[in-house]
Design a protein around this motif. Structure first.
Motif, mmCIF file in Angstrom:
data_model
loop_
_atom_site.group_PDB
_atom_site.id
_atom_site.type_symbol
_atom_site.label_atom_id
_atom_site.label_comp_id
_atom_site.label_asym_id
_atom_site.label_seq_id
_atom_site.Cartn_x
_atom_site.Cartn_y
_atom_site.Cartn_z
ATOM 1 N N ALA A 41 -2.627 28.976 -14.606
ATOM 2 C CA ALA A 41 -1.370 29.499 -13.742
ATOM 3 C C ALA A 41 -1.136 31.835 -13.887
ATOM 4 C CB ALA A 41 0.333 29.375 -14.273
ATOM 5 N N GLY A 42 -1.828 32.064 -12.509
ATOM 6 C CA GLY A 42 -2.113 33.501 -12.975
ATOM 7 C C GLY A 42 -1.151 34.727 -12.157
ATOM 8 N N ALA A 43 -0.433 35.639 -11.711
ATOM 9 C CA ALA A 43 0.364 36.302 -10.918
ATOM 10 C C ALA A 43 -0.838 37.695 -11.241
ATOM 11 C CB ALA A 43 1.362 36.461 -12.018
ATOM 12 N N GLY A 44 -0.795 38.182 -9.731
ATOM 13 C CA GLY A 44 -1.083 39.159 -9.649
ATOM 14 C C GLY A 44 -2.745 39.419 -10.303
ATOM 15 N N GLU A 45 -2.890 40.575 -11.685
ATOM 16 C CA GLU A 45 -4.487 40.701 -11.706
ATOM 17 C C GLU A 45 -4.918 38.668 -12.376
ATOM 18 O OE1 GLU A 45 -1.786 41.798 -15.072
ATOM 19 O OE2 GLU A 45 -2.004 41.971 -12.939
ATOM 20 N N HIS A 46 -4.122 38.722 -13.421
ATOM 21 C CA HIS A 46 -4.589 37.733 -13.363
ATOM 22 C C HIS A 46 -4.947 36.257 -13.509
ATOM 23 C CE1 HIS A 46 -1.849 38.012 -17.856
ATOM 24 N NE2 HIS A 46 -2.918 38.701 -17.655
ATOM 25 N N ALA A 47 -4.342 36.328 -11.863
ATOM 26 C CA ALA A 47 -5.407 34.932 -10.795
ATOM 27 C C ALA A 47 -6.765 35.348 -10.016
ATOM 28 C CB ALA A 47 -4.148 35.064 -9.442
ATOM 29 N N ALA A 48 -6.832 36.555 -10.680
ATOM 30 C CA ALA A 48 -8.739 37.108 -10.346
ATOM 31 C C ALA A 48 -9.251 36.805 -11.572
ATOM 32 C CB ALA A 48 -9.092 39.352 -10.546
ATOM 33 N N ILE A 49 -8.325 36.102 -12.505
ATOM 34 C CA ILE A 49 -9.441 34.919 -13.305
ATOM 35 C C ILE A 49 -9.605 34.036 -12.997
ATOM 36 C CG2 ILE A 49 -9.453 34.664 -15.807
ATOM 37 C CD1 ILE A 49 -7.768 36.994 -16.194
ATOM 38 N N MET A 50 -10.616 33.146 -12.985
ATOM 39 C CA MET A 50 -11.163 32.306 -11.890
ATOM 40 C C MET A 50 -10.241 31.046 -13.302
ATOM 41 S SD MET A 50 -14.853 32.260 -10.303
ATOM 42 C CE MET A 50 -15.400 34.734 -9.842
ATOM 43 N N HIS A 51 -10.456 31.075 -13.768
ATOM 44 C CA HIS A 51 -9.614 30.042 -14.966
ATOM 45 C C HIS A 51 -8.994 30.538 -16.143
ATOM 46 C CE1 HIS A 51 -12.691 25.627 -14.240
ATOM 47 N NE2 HIS A 51 -12.405 26.854 -12.902
ATOM 48 N N TYR A 52 -8.387 31.569 -15.663
ATOM 49 C CA TYR A 52 -7.135 32.242 -16.635
ATOM 50 C C TYR A 52 -6.602 31.027 -16.992
ATOM 51 C CZ TYR A 52 -2.737 34.314 -18.220
ATOM 52 O OH TYR A 52 -1.582 34.571 -18.283
ATOM 53 N N ARG A 53 -6.319 31.278 -18.328
ATOM 54 C CA ARG A 53 -4.856 30.301 -19.054
ATOM 55 C C ARG A 53 -4.124 30.567 -19.936
ATOM 56 N NH1 ARG A 53 -5.071 27.810 -23.903
ATOM 57 N NH2 ARG A 53 -3.928 25.817 -24.283
ATOM 58 N N VAL A 54 -3.489 30.096 -19.634
ATOM 59 C CA VAL A 54 -1.596 31.533 -20.057
ATOM 60 C C VAL A 54 -1.974 31.528 -21.676
ATOM 61 C CG1 VAL A 54 -0.374 30.438 -18.888
ATOM 62 C CG2 VAL A 54 0.003 32.168 -19.512
ATOM 63 N N THR A 55 -1.760 31.952 -22.243
ATOM 64 C CA THR A 55 -1.058 31.958 -23.548
ATOM 65 C C THR A 55 0.034 32.749 -23.844
ATOM 66 O OG1 THR A 55 -1.851 33.627 -24.855
ATOM 67 C CG2 THR A 55 -3.382 31.935 -24.390
ATOM 68 N N ARG A 56 0.652 32.411 -24.901
ATOM 69 C CA ARG A 56 2.087 33.673 -25.247
ATOM 70 C C ARG A 56 1.543 34.779 -25.497
ATOM 71 N NH1 ARG A 56 5.834 29.106 -24.841
ATOM 72 N NH2 ARG A 56 5.121 27.759 -25.934
ATOM 73 N N GLN A 57 -0.057 34.915 -25.852
ATOM 74 C CA GLN A 57 0.054 36.578 -25.794
ATOM 75 C C GLN A 57 -0.204 37.200 -23.930
ATOM 76 O OE1 GLN A 57 -1.752 34.331 -27.658
ATOM 77 N NE2 GLN A 57 -0.336 34.362 -29.537
ATOM 78 N N SER A 58 -1.335 36.322 -23.972
ATOM 79 C CA SER A 58 -0.874 36.284 -22.227
ATOM 80 C C SER A 58 -0.344 36.867 -21.641
ATOM 81 C CB SER A 58 -2.005 36.241 -21.538
ATOM 82 O OG SER A 58 -2.215 34.922 -20.588
ATOM 83 N N ASP A 59 1.047 35.829 -21.538
ATOM 84 C CA ASP A 59 2.351 35.963 -20.557
ATOM 85 C C ASP A 59 3.020 36.582 -19.953
ATOM 86 O OD1 ASP A 59 4.049 34.349 -18.835
ATOM 87 O OD2 ASP A 59 5.351 33.431 -20.847
ATOM 88 N N ARG A 60 2.846 36.199 -18.711
ATOM 89 C CA ARG A 60 3.553 38.299 -18.269
ATOM 90 C C ARG A 60 4.466 37.007 -16.932
ATOM 91 N NH1 ARG A 60 2.451 39.517 -12.995
ATOM 92 N NH2 ARG A 60 1.470 41.313 -13.349
#
Length: 611
Positions: A381-400
């Motif tokens: 689940a990636g918004a903005g620049e996070h969506a460019a990370i193909m296998h981005y895995r949201v964590t408490r630290q990276s959540d936006r």
């Protein structure tokens, strides 16, 4: 709660852990050590106790390998994880490597000194991989050293215990074929080839053969287990009996002898004695087990796991189950997308979105009396620049927060007893720049090209892969992942041998389920992916044609964001497909939705474009 948002890796300890590993090199008489992502079962998805690569490096992706020498420490990943590995590992300790173009066996040829001795844990590497490593080391006068213990395991003092997930029976009403019949068919094939027994080392194959499912690994419902199937039809299952309740035990006792995992080597020796021929899939079997056959005087017959292709070619019951599961999943997706669309931009975070989708799947499953068993992988689940990370895995630290003017990419899936789902949708949050819409439409063109493809018998995944890329190529773009992977039947969301990619050589056969997921990623800015699941079938007769064709049938039903479609970039045929797809989405899902607001949203989201 099926998904955790805590990053359990510890990149801050990378330097300390690499130093501890190197300190063992002299004692072990090695110059380097290889740490794969795979576990003792050669699986992509592993239990917590086997997360050695993550523990050492901090990298949490599902594919990769670390090579540690006295001077260097490299984490090899493929194109999906280039951005992720740079963010997760300590760049002062680890160097990124290219798992596709220069994997460890190629890197060794040109980077190590003569006589280099590489240590490996023989339980964590398959036969094919070991052959490549041995050949590379021979060229530099080196050697592969098989270690009797894994030095990481002794250093990992708080390593989790091995899992004891309960085993459940996958009833014939969902499996479509009795386990006894599957075992008998494998035995006939062995007898015809004068093979004493087949070693089934892949837990997903064990689950499919014996019609059981497990809970040892998050999101992948196979029990960690192995089996031996003999040419006379006898079967032996090697599994920790603490996983077996009354129903599962009774089901299995009617099919097989149940033995503890530690008995496997001895039983291999019995079949291998006096030159017994044992079928082994070198791609899926740990070197330790292959060596056990050889040490017992047996003959290793290298071949494909006898369950792999039958498991990939779904029977009619499995296909219907998957179709039903996807309609149910589509309802949950629509409820989620309606919820997301009505929220004020900037009021939601990535984690809140994942939790809402999971809740929708659970709620719909309860309403339709087909419960959500698990997610099929950690949601991307990636918004903005996070969506460019193909296998981005949201964590408490990276959540936006998901802000206006951005693209939001949600790649997720579910495990139901009748099927496994995997779907990606990219949606607009408010009004987005035109370049995003243009590339979204180019990705959509590729997805439609695969959806509408007609192809002759013998066509492989590599033959179709360019269809998903050609529109992007013409615009100077591409995506660094495969177009599609195989999907199991209430099993692994990544299943072989079927796939659509540059390297996919397996013929696409009727009954195979695959994903269709082209994408486009601009690092630091945005990412786009659109994914449906499809299955191979015989195509309708083409009037005036010369030969029979195969085609794909769509399984996934969920709106594609019309706001991001530039209709002028679509051909008439592509626009017709999109509008027809949305008609079918509406027809399949509306009867299952009672909330008036959600019904209204779905009707608007599937309205024709260009009418």
């Amino acid at each position: 709660m099926f998904q955790s948002f805590d990053n359990k890796s510890s990149p801050q300890y990378g330097r300390e852990r690499v130093a501890a590993l190197r300190a063992r090199f002299a004692e072990l008489n090695i110059d380097g050590f290889l740490v794969p992502r795979a576990d003792e079962y050669q699986s992509e998805y592993v239990p917590e106790c086997a997360e050695r690569l993550s523990w050492l490096t901090g990298f949490t992706g599902s594919a990769g390998v670390a090579l540690v020498t006295q001077k260097e420490a490299i984490v090899f990943v493929d194109g999906r994880y280039v951005t992720q590995v740079a963010e997760q590992v300590d760049g002062g300790v680890f160097t990124p490597g290219d798992l596709v173009n220069e994997p460890p066996h190629l890197w060794l040829r040109s980077h190590v000194e003569k006589g280099f001795r590489l240590g490996v844990d023989p339980w964590l590497h398959g036969g094919l991989e070991v052959k490549r490593l041995e050949k590379a080391l021979e060229e530099v006068g080196g050697a592969l050293v098989l270690l009797s213990e894994n030095p990481l395991d002794t250093a990992w003092v708080d390593r989790p215990a091995e899992p004891l997930g309960a085993v459940a029976v996958q009833q014939d009403v969902h499996a479509g074929k009795a386990a006894a019949e599957k075992i008998a068919e494998i035995a006939v094939g062995l007898k015809a080839k004068n093979i004493a027994a087949a070693l089934i080392a892949d837990p997903s194959s064990v689950a499919w053969i014996f019609n059981i499912r497990g809970a040892d690994v998050a999101h992948t419902p196979h029990p960690l287990s192995r089996a031996l199937i003999a040419a006379d039809g006898k079967a032996e299952l090697f599994i920790d009996e603490r996983k077996l309740g009354g129903e599962a035990r009774a089901h299995l006792q009617a099919l097989t002898s149940i033995k503890q995992p530690g008995a496997l080597i001895e039983r291999i020796g019995t079949y291998a004695a006096d030159g017994g021929r044992i079928l082994v899939d070198p791609e899926l079997t740990a070197l330790a087990l292959i060596t056990a056959v050889e040490n017992a005087g047996g003959v290793v017959v290298e071949g494909t796991d006898p369950a792999r292709l039958p498991r990939a070619i779904k029977n009619g019951v499995e296909l219907k189950g998957s179709a039903d599961a996807h309609v149910q999943d589509g309802v949950a997706m629509v409820e989620f997308l309606h919820w997301l669309d009505k929220a004020k931009p900037g009021s939601l975070t990535e984690i809140q979105a994942v939790e809402a989708l999971e809740a929708a799947r659970a709620r719909v499953g309860q309403n339709l009396q087909n419960p959500l068993r698990d997610v099929s992988f950690d949601s991307i689940a990636g918004a903005g620049e996070h969506a460019a990370i193909m296998h981005y895995r949201v964590t408490r630290q990276s959540d936006r927060k998901i802000e206006t003017g951005e693209l939001f990419l949600i790649d997720s899936g579910a495990q139901y007893i009748n099927g496994t789902t995997d779907i990606t949708r990219t949606v607009a949050i408010g009004e987005v720049p035109e370049d995003r819409k243009r590339f979204f439409t180019l990705v959509l063109k590729g997805m439609i090209a695969i959806s509408t493809a007609r192809f002759p018998k013998g066509t492989r995944g590599c033959d179709l892969d360019p269809l998903a890329r050609i529109a992007l190529w013409k615009a100077g773009g591409d995506f660094a992942h495969g177009t599609g992977h195989g999907v199991g039947s209430y099993l692994s969301v990544h299943e072989g041998p079927q796939r659509i990619s540059r390297l996919a050589t397996q013929e696409l056969l009727p009954g195979m389920i695959l994903s269709n997921e082209p994408g486009y990623y601009r690092p630091g800015h945005y990412g786009i992916r659109i994914e449906n699941l499809i299955f191979v079938r015989e195509a309708e007769e083409i009037v005036g044609g010369d030969m029979a064709m195969r085609s794909f049938e769509t399984l996934t039903w969920c709106p594609i964001d019309r706001r991001l479609v530039v209709a002028a970039l679509l051909t008439e045929e592509e626009l017709e497909w999109l509008n027809a797809y949305h008609v079918t989405v509406r027809e399949k899902l509306l009867p299952l939705i009672t909330d008036a607001a959600v019904r209204g949203w779905l009707e608007a989201a599937t309205a024709p474009i260009g009418a």
